[in-house]
Design an enzyme around this catalytic site. Structure first.
Site, PDB file in Angstrom:
ATOM      1  N   SER B 148       0.843  -1.188   0.000  1.00 31.67           N
ATOM      2  CA  SER B 148       0.000   0.000   0.000  1.00 31.67           C
ATOM      3  C   SER B 148       0.891   1.256   0.000  1.00 31.67           C
ATOM      4  CB  SER B 148      -0.924  -0.050   1.216  1.00 31.67           C
ATOM      5  OG  SER B 148      -1.995   0.830   1.067  1.00 31.67           O
ATOM      6  N   ASP B 314      -8.410  -6.948  -4.501  1.00 33.26           N
ATOM      7  CA  ASP B 314      -8.040  -5.589  -4.085  1.00 33.26           C
ATOM      8  C   ASP B 314      -8.599  -4.588  -5.094  1.00 33.26           C
ATOM      9  OD1 ASP B 314      -6.837  -3.193  -3.359  1.00 33.26           O
ATOM     10  OD2 ASP B 314      -4.825  -4.035  -3.193  1.00 33.26           O
ATOM     11  N   HIS B 347      -7.799  -5.465  -0.212  1.00 36.66           N
ATOM     12  CA  HIS B 347      -6.508  -4.787  -0.117  1.00 36.66           C
ATOM     13  C   HIS B 347      -5.725  -5.259   1.109  1.00 36.66           C
ATOM     14  CE1 HIS B 347      -3.530  -1.717  -0.514  1.00 36.66           C
ATOM     15  NE2 HIS B 347      -3.860  -1.134   0.614  1.00 36.66           N
TER      16      HIS B 347
END
Lengths: 203, 378
Positions: B148, B314, B347
């Site tokens: 991320s 995701d 995610h």
């Protein structure tokens, strides 16, 4: 995409490749050929493979592999990124083999394409006598579940080179683990007895 | 809790010019390490944390008393094996776990910075963290890894310091924050700003904090970290400790209760102003623009071996955005591998127990490390 492990094929491909060359193995499967070329030719080798499981196996072997579909993902490589691009026994599985061949020759200076020969006498006999789609050791699927949607013969591939205009630099046939040259005078014979055709091609 | 006692801090004396124009120096950079640095100093991995992470990667976080945020991946015998590697992680500047951030006192005014803190960027974050290499005497890291926002830092790090890492693993990230990403972050920021206690960021002096706003921000963000399928399977329409709907606005559904809980525990460990600053840094991240529209130029000088990982479910940083990084790397002939991991966990997959992911990460690192030590021997 089921591929039969054919060690002689790997040896032949390896013999066609120069030492230290930059090579892309398209549809690299579990990376067996990649490892072979790395060890024997010190090749700077990359792979592209559609199956997540196979990609994982390659990573576990320390190979650089990109998960992707050769039909769409070769686009990302610039022209002449590799000295050789190898396509082992998968041309027949693509929706558009013509595009794939053109992409191979755009991305690589040379390409090595191997094809399971649909002109082999066993295949012919199988269809002639049984009247059903041939099932052989190298083509183990039924017609309805085969990934091989564009089967061709050695002769077809030679014709294909003239139709879409690429040069066949070297053509070899594999018969009972023995390799031999294919030329104009023995094409009919090789097309009948060759289990596999191996072609080194150029633009 | 005595925060300072458990936090290791490097005071960065060297001036750092921020993207916003201001220059900072003598600022604290809080960090933690795991495992030990070998004699050759070639086994160090710099881990970058995501939006709400901190330097406490694994083991028990001494501040929150909970498991470190990447306990599944980092530790003895794990993917990032602390028996083998020396793992370093720093709290990003702008953060709230000891590094220079908006909850610090402004030496000039003797007041808490609040929104007077300079706006920082991902670029500033990595430029601050490069000081850790000198501090530990490391010439070249074995790897830079992060998911991320941590992945964005990996990309920026390699772009800024192309020869400072042997391998780079950006996970579930992007090279340019999308409109949707910015939109969700803005939702979070507006939730904080709408809390009366926020007081334009000057809340610290009153010891009243915008916890309701921050909790809503966290709840909204948390949804984006999961997948529809994952939520449906875990919660569906299950009711929370009741047999029937109550015809009111209490948490009837388990998912409501779960989100409220996520919000409430988050405010205990996170600072609302830091949330604003770090989400802003993510929104400003656009490596494509930094290189005038050609992402490949960001990587043209590096020999680092890349491994890019995305997750099927995701939708915040989808596979396609990760693949764009792969494409840019291929365009300059970089050494790049890529795999998309099958997972329903959205995610957040990179933080959770997703065996295929953990296996791929471990295999890539261990195999690359074996090559690495082989080269060193030669």
């Amino acid at each position: 995409m089921q591929k039969t492990v054919m060690k002689p094929e790997y040896k032949i491909i390896s013999d066609l490749i120069e030492k230290d060359a930059k090579v892309l193995d398209v549809g690299c499967d579990d990376g067996t050929l990649m490892e072979f070329l790395k060890t024997n030719k010190n090749a700077n080798i990359r792979g592209i493979e559609i199956s997540k499981e196979k990609v994982q196996i390659c990573i576990a072997k320390g190979l650089t592999v990109i998960e992707g579909n050769a039909e769409f993902d070769l686009k990302q490589f610039p022209n002449d990124s590799f000295e050789y691009v190898v396509l082992g026994q998968t041309l027949q599985a693509f929706i558009n083999p013509e595009t794939v061949i053109k992409e191979l020759l755009r991305v690589g200076n040379k390409a090595i394409v191997t094809i399971p020969n649909f002109g082999h006498w066993k295949v012919r006999l199988n269809l002639l006598l049984k009247g059903t789609m041939p099932i052989t050791n190298s083509l183990p699927h039924d017609w309805y579940n085969t990934p091989n949607i564009h089967m061709c013969t050695i002769k077809d591939f030679v014709r294909f080179s003239k139709i879409i205009n690429f040069k066949i630099f070297k053509s070899l046939a594999l018969i009972n683990e023995n390799v031999s040259d294919i030329n104009n005078s023995n094409l009919i014979f090789k097309n009948l007895f060759g289990e596999l055709g191996i072609f080194l091609i150029e633009k | 809790m005595n925060i300072k006692e458990n936090i290791k801090t490097l005071i960065v004396e060297k001036p750092l010019k921020l993207d916003c124009g201001q220059t900072i120096n003598n600022f604290p950079l809080a960090y933690e390490t795991y495992g030990s640095l070998n004699n050759e100093k070639n086994n160090a991995i710099l881990v970058f944390h995501a939006l709400t992470g901190d330097q406490f990667v694994t083991g028990i976080n001494p501040i929150t008393k909970k498991d470190g945020w990447w306990s599944y991946a980092v530790g003895s015998g794990k993917s990032i094996d602390t028996d083998k590697y020396f793992v370093i992680c720093a709290n990003v500047i702008g953060g709230c776990m000891g590094s220079f951030g908006p909850s610090h006192e402004n030496p000039k005014t003797k007041k808490i910075y609040g929104t007077d803190f300079p706006v920082i960027t991902i670029n500033d974050m990595v430029n601050a963290q490069i000081n850790l290499l000198d501090f530990f005497g490391i010439k070249k890291l074995f790897s830079v890894v992060g998911g991320s926002m941590g992945g964005m830092q990996v990309l920026q790090f390699i772009s800024n310091f192309p020869d400072k890492a042997k391998t780079a693993i950006p996970i579930a990230c992007t090279s340019s924050h999308s409109a949707q990403n910015i939109a969700f972050n803005e939702l979070g920021r507006q939730a904080i700003a709408a809390d009366h206690n926020w007081s334009d960021g000057n809340y610290n002096s009153k010891s009243i904090v915008p916890d309701k706003g921050l909790a809503v921000a966290r709840m909204a963000a948390h949804i984006t970290y999961l997948s529809k399928k994952g939520l449906q399977e875990k919660f569906g329409r299950k009711l929370q400790e009741r047999d029937d709907l109550k015809f009111g606005f209490d948490a009837d559904f388990q998912i409501e209760s779960y989100l409220r809980y996520q919000g409430s525990v988050f405010v205990d460990r996170f600072d609302a102003n830091s949330y604003l600053y770090i989400t802003r840094a993510m929104d400003y991240f656009d490596l494509v623009k930094q290189f005038n529209g050609n992402l490949s130029d960001a990587f043209k000088n590096t020999k680092a071996k890349f491994f890019i990982i995305s997750f099927t479910s995701d939708w915040l940083y989808p596979t396609q955005e990760n693949k764009e990084i792969v494409i840019a790397l291929n365009a300059v002939g970089a050494n790049v591998g890529f795999v998309e991991i099958e997972s329903d966990k959205g995610h957040d997959s990179f933080l959770l127990n997703v065996p295929d992911f953990l296996k791929a990460l471990k295999n890539f690192l261990d195999k690359s490390y074996a090559e690495n030590s082989h080269e060193t021997r030669i």
